[in-house]
Design a protein around this motif. Sequence first.
Motif, short mmCIF file in Angstrom:
data_model
loop_
_atom_site.label_atom_id
_atom_site.label_comp_id
_atom_site.label_asym_id
_atom_site.label_seq_id
_atom_site.Cartn_x
_atom_site.Cartn_y
_atom_site.Cartn_z
N UNK A 294 1.40 -1.17 0.22
CA UNK A 294 -0.03 -0.30 0.36
C UNK A 294 0.55 1.21 -0.18
N UNK A 295 1.75 1.13 0.39
CA UNK A 295 2.68 2.53 0.69
C UNK A 295 3.61 3.33 -0.75
N UNK A 296 3.64 2.29 -1.28
CA UNK A 296 4.03 2.90 -2.34
C UNK A 296 3.35 3.50 -3.19
N UNK A 297 1.71 3.16 -3.87
CA UNK A 297 1.26 3.88 -4.19
C UNK A 297 0.52 5.08 -3.38
N UNK B 156 4.53 12.62 4.15
CA UNK B 156 5.85 12.81 4.49
C UNK B 156 6.15 11.66 5.64
N UNK B 157 7.57 11.49 6.47
CA UNK B 157 7.78 10.46 7.66
C UNK B 157 6.88 10.23 8.69
N UNK B 158 6.46 11.25 8.84
CA UNK B 158 6.16 11.64 10.52
C UNK B 158 4.39 10.20 9.78
N UNK B 159 3.79 10.91 8.71
CA UNK B 159 2.23 10.22 7.93
C UNK B 159 2.50 8.52 8.28
N UNK B 160 3.90 8.18 7.27
CA UNK B 160 4.04 6.83 7.20
C UNK B 160 3.90 6.40 8.79
N UNK B 161 5.01 7.08 9.17
CA UNK B 161 5.02 5.66 10.74
C UNK B 161 3.83 6.12 11.19
N UNK B 162 2.67 6.44 11.18
CA UNK B 162 1.77 6.92 11.64
C UNK B 162 0.50 5.43 10.97
#
Lengths: 267, 431
Positions: free
Chosen positions: B363-366, B371-377
């Motif tokens: 999912x994440x690559x799509x 930002x880094x913060x959102x990815x971690x969330x």
Amino acid sequence: MSHLLFQLSLAGYLAAAVLYTIFFIKQKKTLHPAARAVFCAAAGLHTVSLVARYVAAAHTPITSIHEIISFFAWSLSCCYLSFRWRYAVKNFGSFAVLLITVLMLTAAAAPQAILPLPPELRTWLLPVHASISIVAYAFLTLAAIGGLMYLIQERQLKQKRFGFFYHRLPSLEALDSLNQHCIGLGFLLMTLGMTIGTVWAFQLGGDRGLGWHSKIISAMITWLLYAGLMHHRFVMGWRGRQAAFLTVSAFAAVLLTLFLLLIKGGI
Amino acid sequence: MGRESLVLLGVNHKKTPLEIREKLALGGYEEPLNRLRSLRGLKEYHLLSTCNRVEVLFVCKEPEQMRAAVLDLLFAGRVSQEQLESCVYIYKDGEAVRHLFTVAASLDSMIVGEAQILGQLKEAYRHASEQKTTGMIINKLLHKAFSAAKRVRTETRIGASAVSISYAAVELGRKIFGDLSGKRAMLVGAGEMAELAAEHLVGQGIADVVVVNRTLERAVNLAARFKGHAAGLDELVEQLAETDILISSTGAAGLVLHKQDVASIMPRRRNRPLFLIDIAVPRDLDPEINTLDNVYLYDIDDLNSVVEMNKEQRDKEAVKAHRIVEEETLKFMRWLDGMEVTPTIVELQAAAESICRAELDKTLPRLNGLGDKERQAVERLASAVAAKLLHRSFQYLRAEHDCVNRQERIAVVRSLFGLNGEECPSADTSV
């Protein structure tokens, strides 16, 4: 000053006696170091009080009844402490400290005033003779306490009734070696003290010699009794019960000598 | 997944005579521990060998099979199969734990309350852990055994009382001689009781043991055990002059030692105390001997009364001690039961973790512009959902259920989440 120190040491001995008695009954191991510390402190105070009295009186304080008993109690403390590092004699302290405390109470009851020394007693031989003899009697007293403990323990073991004392008294062998140690040292010192006393008596009385007082006769008998005991013990191998019994009996002579010494009001 | 069992098997002084124990005793720990290494089925193991017991403790999956294999490996050829079968006891799980704790607390000792066994157990454990033959379960178990033993020692007075005839003899000896080291003991006759008492005396530091027996050969054999020397019955009085403690247990019908004999040697002993123990029935020693000075004669009844003196107190203490062992056993078993579900929980967590990872990687690559913060969330969100979902099943595994046992629950969870490796044909593993 010396009086105050004496009272303090008496209080210390009383506290130690209470602690030792509780220890003897309850056998709580944690109590023992405390009891010993209090006892050592009391003995220390006692030593200082004797020194203070020596300074105050300008002569060795072993002439009046109070002084003799107090010095005797002090000798007992020192003799007891002298061997307790070498021989572990279980619960011996409880008996010794109790006796020391009783003696201190007696000393406290006697008149404590410092008396001037009669001129004929002003010699260096007196303190040497008296202190050595009293230390000798202290060792013989400890031997008698040990002997009494031996007889109690022996009886329990022989009759196979294991009561209150069986668990609290030390082994027979420990008591027997205590007896040997105390009798040996006590006899040696008594001989030395009597020799010095004889020299002093001749110096004092000139050709009158010893002047057979009841005290001197009693001391002679005491010496003979212990000489016999020594002979039986070391030459004929009398130990254990016989030795303990003889030690306790011969102690009666020590008591008599001390009594005769005291009713005359000192040296 | 098959459940692992904790097994303890061994022989001790209660069921097994000395002749057999002697043959089964392990010389040292290194060599037998190494030999056990060849048994692949053993996950963890530990050995204990003292003069009174040999015990093997191990964790394995097939207890019955392993029992035979271990016995075979350690004791094959030493005694006959029937003899071995008749004396070996086997304890499993809770019973094994209880037995080990009882041994460590010295409640199973010949002389209940003696402290030596704990030291021996620690020594044995040191060998096992140096050889790395123990694992999580046995490590924990032995540490618990040490602390249980310590609790028994501090919370009860079981160690403080005389608890058997031979102990009573030693205790009396101590009241007479103080320190027993350097003393000389003599055994007259070679009965089992005398042997035991002598063993205990030697443990107290007795310097020398003389064995006097009618048949010299038996005396020589027994003397060798105590590193002493032997003498014939006619030398008895002669030897007595040099002896401090005598233990008599002959099968003789009449008296072996008379008052006159003892009286005659006392001057030569210079009246050193003499402690005579007569455990023979009928008696060997003249009861009149006790009237002599410095001689202490105790017969079996006298010794029994010494033991009795402490018995009531001891019984009370033993009840308390067994209660402590019971408590500690329960605590350990609870821990061990908890251990069972641990692999399942770990696997579940790993499975959830890998699913989250896979989904995130897809999912994440799509998602652009994160930002880094959102990815971690997002990552946290995924693992939180997984954890919340799994939480109930962990609770189900760990809970104390009365109706469904833990094994069944583990099986249910494992098949529900497909942890057994077999794939259900209809399951859609791609989610």
